[in-house]
Structures are given as structure tokens and as C-alpha cells.
Design a protein around this motif. Structure first.
Motif, short mmCIF file in Angstrom:
data_model
loop_
_atom_site.label_atom_id
_atom_site.label_comp_id
_atom_site.label_asym_id
_atom_site.label_seq_id
_atom_site.Cartn_x
_atom_site.Cartn_y
_atom_site.Cartn_z
N LEU A 55 -11.16 -59.67 15.16
CA LEU A 55 -11.94 -60.62 14.37
C LEU A 55 -13.21 -61.02 15.13
CD1 LEU A 55 -9.11 -62.85 12.90
CD2 LEU A 55 -10.59 -61.29 11.63
N ALA A 56 -13.12 -61.20 16.44
CA ALA A 56 -14.28 -61.59 17.24
C ALA A 56 -15.32 -60.49 17.28
CB ALA A 56 -13.84 -61.95 18.65
N ALA A 57 -14.88 -59.24 17.16
CA ALA A 57 -15.82 -58.11 17.20
C ALA A 57 -16.55 -57.91 15.89
CB ALA A 57 -15.06 -56.83 17.56
N CYS A 58 -16.14 -58.61 14.85
CA CYS A 58 -16.79 -58.46 13.54
C CYS A 58 -18.19 -59.07 13.60
CB CYS A 58 -15.97 -59.15 12.45
SG CYS A 58 -14.37 -58.39 12.19
N SER A 59 -19.16 -58.34 13.09
CA SER A 59 -20.54 -58.84 13.12
C SER A 59 -20.94 -59.51 11.82
CB SER A 59 -21.50 -57.70 13.45
OG SER A 59 -21.39 -56.68 12.49
N THR A 60 -20.14 -59.32 10.75
CA THR A 60 -20.44 -59.98 9.47
C THR A 60 -19.16 -60.61 8.91
OG1 THR A 60 -19.95 -58.04 8.12
CG2 THR A 60 -22.22 -58.24 8.95
N ILE A 61 -19.38 -61.50 7.99
CA ILE A 61 -18.23 -62.13 7.33
C ILE A 61 -17.47 -61.10 6.51
CG2 ILE A 61 -17.60 -63.84 5.58
CD1 ILE A 61 -19.75 -65.64 6.72
N GLU A 62 -18.17 -60.12 5.97
CA GLU A 62 -17.52 -59.06 5.19
C GLU A 62 -16.56 -58.26 6.05
OE1 GLU A 62 -20.91 -59.56 5.07
OE2 GLU A 62 -20.90 -60.54 3.10
N GLU A 63 -17.00 -57.95 7.29
CA GLU A 63 -16.12 -57.21 8.22
C GLU A 63 -14.89 -58.05 8.55
OE1 GLU A 63 -17.99 -55.78 11.79
OE2 GLU A 63 -19.68 -54.94 10.68
N ARG A 64 -15.10 -59.34 8.78
CA ARG A 64 -13.98 -60.24 9.08
C ARG A 64 -13.00 -60.28 7.92
NH1 ARG A 64 -12.99 -64.96 12.32
NH2 ARG A 64 -11.75 -66.47 11.17
N THR A 65 -13.54 -60.36 6.71
CA THR A 65 -12.69 -60.38 5.52
C THR A 65 -11.91 -59.08 5.40
OG1 THR A 65 -14.24 -61.86 4.42
CG2 THR A 65 -12.69 -60.69 3.01
N LEU A 66 -12.55 -57.97 5.71
CA LEU A 66 -11.89 -56.67 5.65
C LEU A 66 -10.73 -56.61 6.65
CD1 LEU A 66 -11.78 -53.79 4.53
CD2 LEU A 66 -13.38 -53.13 6.33
N VAL A 67 -10.95 -57.09 7.87
CA VAL A 67 -9.88 -57.09 8.88
C VAL A 67 -8.72 -57.97 8.40
CG1 VAL A 67 -9.28 -57.84 11.22
CG2 VAL A 67 -11.38 -56.55 10.82
N LEU A 68 -9.03 -59.14 7.87
CA LEU A 68 -7.97 -60.04 7.37
C LEU A 68 -7.22 -59.41 6.20
CD1 LEU A 68 -9.74 -63.51 7.58
CD2 LEU A 68 -7.76 -62.75 8.91
N ASN A 69 -7.95 -58.74 5.31
CA ASN A 69 -7.30 -58.09 4.17
C ASN A 69 -6.41 -56.94 4.62
OD1 ASN A 69 -8.45 -59.84 2.35
ND2 ASN A 69 -10.11 -58.46 1.77
N GLN A 70 -6.85 -56.19 5.64
CA GLN A 70 -6.02 -55.11 6.16
C GLN A 70 -4.74 -55.65 6.77
OE1 GLN A 70 -8.80 -53.24 8.85
NE2 GLN A 70 -9.51 -51.77 7.31
N GLN A 71 -4.84 -56.73 7.52
CA GLN A 71 -3.65 -57.33 8.12
C GLN A 71 -2.75 -57.91 7.04
OE1 GLN A 71 -2.81 -57.00 11.31
NE2 GLN A 71 -0.86 -57.92 10.76
N ASP A 72 -3.34 -58.52 6.04
CA ASP A 72 -2.56 -59.07 4.93
C ASP A 72 -1.79 -57.95 4.22
OD1 ASP A 72 -1.78 -61.31 3.24
OD2 ASP A 72 -3.04 -60.39 1.70
N ALA A 73 -2.44 -56.82 4.01
CA ALA A 73 -1.78 -55.69 3.36
C ALA A 73 -0.63 -55.16 4.21
CB ALA A 73 -2.79 -54.58 3.07
N ALA A 74 -0.81 -55.11 5.51
CA ALA A 74 0.27 -54.65 6.39
C ALA A 74 1.45 -55.62 6.34
CB ALA A 74 -0.24 -54.51 7.82
N MET A 75 1.15 -56.89 6.27
CA MET A 75 2.22 -57.90 6.23
C MET A 75 2.90 -57.95 4.86
SD MET A 75 0.60 -61.07 8.30
CE MET A 75 0.41 -61.04 10.06
N ALA A 76 2.20 -57.50 3.81
CA ALA A 76 2.74 -57.55 2.45
C ALA A 76 3.47 -56.27 2.06
CB ALA A 76 1.61 -57.83 1.45
N TRP A 77 3.58 -55.31 2.98
CA TRP A 77 4.20 -54.04 2.65
C TRP A 77 5.59 -54.27 2.04
CZ3 TRP A 77 8.55 -51.23 3.46
CH2 TRP A 77 8.49 -49.87 3.15
N GLY A 78 5.87 -53.60 0.94
CA GLY A 78 7.18 -53.67 0.31
C GLY A 78 7.34 -54.78 -0.72
N GLU A 79 6.43 -55.71 -0.76
CA GLU A 79 6.57 -56.81 -1.72
C GLU A 79 6.61 -56.34 -3.18
OE1 GLU A 79 3.84 -60.01 -0.93
OE2 GLU A 79 4.80 -60.48 0.98
N PRO A 80 5.81 -55.32 -3.59
CA PRO A 80 5.93 -54.85 -4.97
C PRO A 80 7.32 -54.30 -5.30
CG PRO A 80 3.86 -54.10 -4.03
CD PRO A 80 4.66 -54.70 -2.91
#
Length: 170
Positions: free
Chosen positions: A54-79
Motif C-alpha cells: 500500500l505504501a508503494a502505491c503512487s495513486t489512490i487508484e493503485e491503492r484501491t486495486l491492492v485493497l480489492n485484490q486482497q479483498d478478493a483473496a479473502m473472499a475466495w469461496g464465498e459464492p
């Protein structure tokens, strides 16, 4: 308690779909347990790695992308858990309805219990509903637990301060 073969027979036409959904729920349960075990067992390492990303992200969009990727990894199997939550009780009801129709055919037009058949034997028609509800209960508990842990961790990550360069740009 019914044996495996009698349970298979009691569930009738929905036995295979119930079995497959049960296996899917147990697979997700094992994987999610393993994921969260590794998350907590490794201590602060995954947390530090995410903070560094997150600290290496240079834009808010990059930060959001990293958070979304982690969220997707944590949500695996929920469907899968959501599908099991809906489908298993319904499959159980279909199996019980099918079983009740068979019982009514056996009882005949006068709905008389044959003298050689114990009434307790007819209770097996409720087995598909019981199995469906048990799998749905497990799927619900796993889904809510995973969602709670995921929201907690993502919320913690979102509260991490932005780098000064990012904080200046809204």
C-alpha cells in the motif's frame, strides 16, 4: 443415526446434488480455515507486506486495486457458500416431497399403514431436509465468519494513512 447407504437411499433423487454441495462446502471450509490459520500464524508478516504494498502505491487508484485484490483473496469461496446456503435446503425439501409422494403411494388410496411396516421407517423421508438444513447451517456459519474476518482486516488496511504525496491529492 442412519448409515451411509441408508442416508443415500433416504435422500433419493437429491442425494448426489446434496453430496456435491456438501463436498464443496467442506472444501471451502478447509481452504478458508487454512487461509486464516496462515494469516494469523505468520503473525505480522502478511500485515507488513500489505502495508508495504500500500505504501508503494503512487495513486489512490493503485491503492484501491491492492485493497480489492486482497479483498478478493479473502473472499475466495464465498459464492459457493452462498449457493449452498440457498440450494441445500431447497434440495432437501425436494427430496422430502419426493419421499412423501412415495409414502403416500405405499399407503394406498385408503392411506392405511401396512401391518408389516413400522411407522418409524417412514420418518426417513425427512432425512433430505435434515441434511439440507445441516449443510445450509454450516455454509451460513462459514460465510458469516469469513465475511466478518475479511471486513475486519480490509477495514484495518483502509485506515492505514496515505503517504504524504497521496494525502495532498484528493
Amino acid at each position: 443415526m442412519a448409515s451411509g447407504a441408508s442416508l443415500w437411499t433416504a435422500c433419493g433423487p437429491v442425494a448426489l446434488p446434496l453430496l456435491l454441495l456438501s463436498l464443496a462446502v467442506f472444501t471451502v471450509a478447509f481452504e478458508r480455515g487454512s487461509f486464516w490459520w496462515r494469516w494469523w500464524r505468520q503473525g505480522r508478516r502478511p500485515w507488513r507486506e500489505l502495508q508495504q504494498r500500500l505504501a508503494a502505491c503512487s495513486t489512490i487508484e493503485e491503492r484501491t486495486l491492492v485493497l480489492n485484490q486482497q479483498d478478493a483473496a479473502m473472499a475466495w469461496g464465498e459464492p459457493v457458500l452462498q449457493a449452498a446456503l440457498i440450494l441445500t435446503p431447497l434440495l432437501g425439501l425436494v427430496g422430502t416431497t419426493s419421499g412423501l409422494m412415495g409414502v403416500l403411494r405405499t399407503l394406498g388410496p385408503q392411506l392405511l399403514l401396512p401391518p408389516s411396516a413400522p411407522l418409524a421407517g417412514y420418518a426417513a423421508v425427512l432425512m433430505p431436509t435434515l441434511v439440507g438444513l445441516q449443510v445450509a447451517l454450516l455454509a451460513t456459519a462459514l460465510l458469516l465468519l469469513n465475511q466478518g474476518l475479511r471486513q475486519w482486516q480490509i477495514g484495518r488496511l483502509q485506515r492505514q494513512p496515505l503517504r504524504p504525496a497521496l494525502a495532498e491529492h484528493p
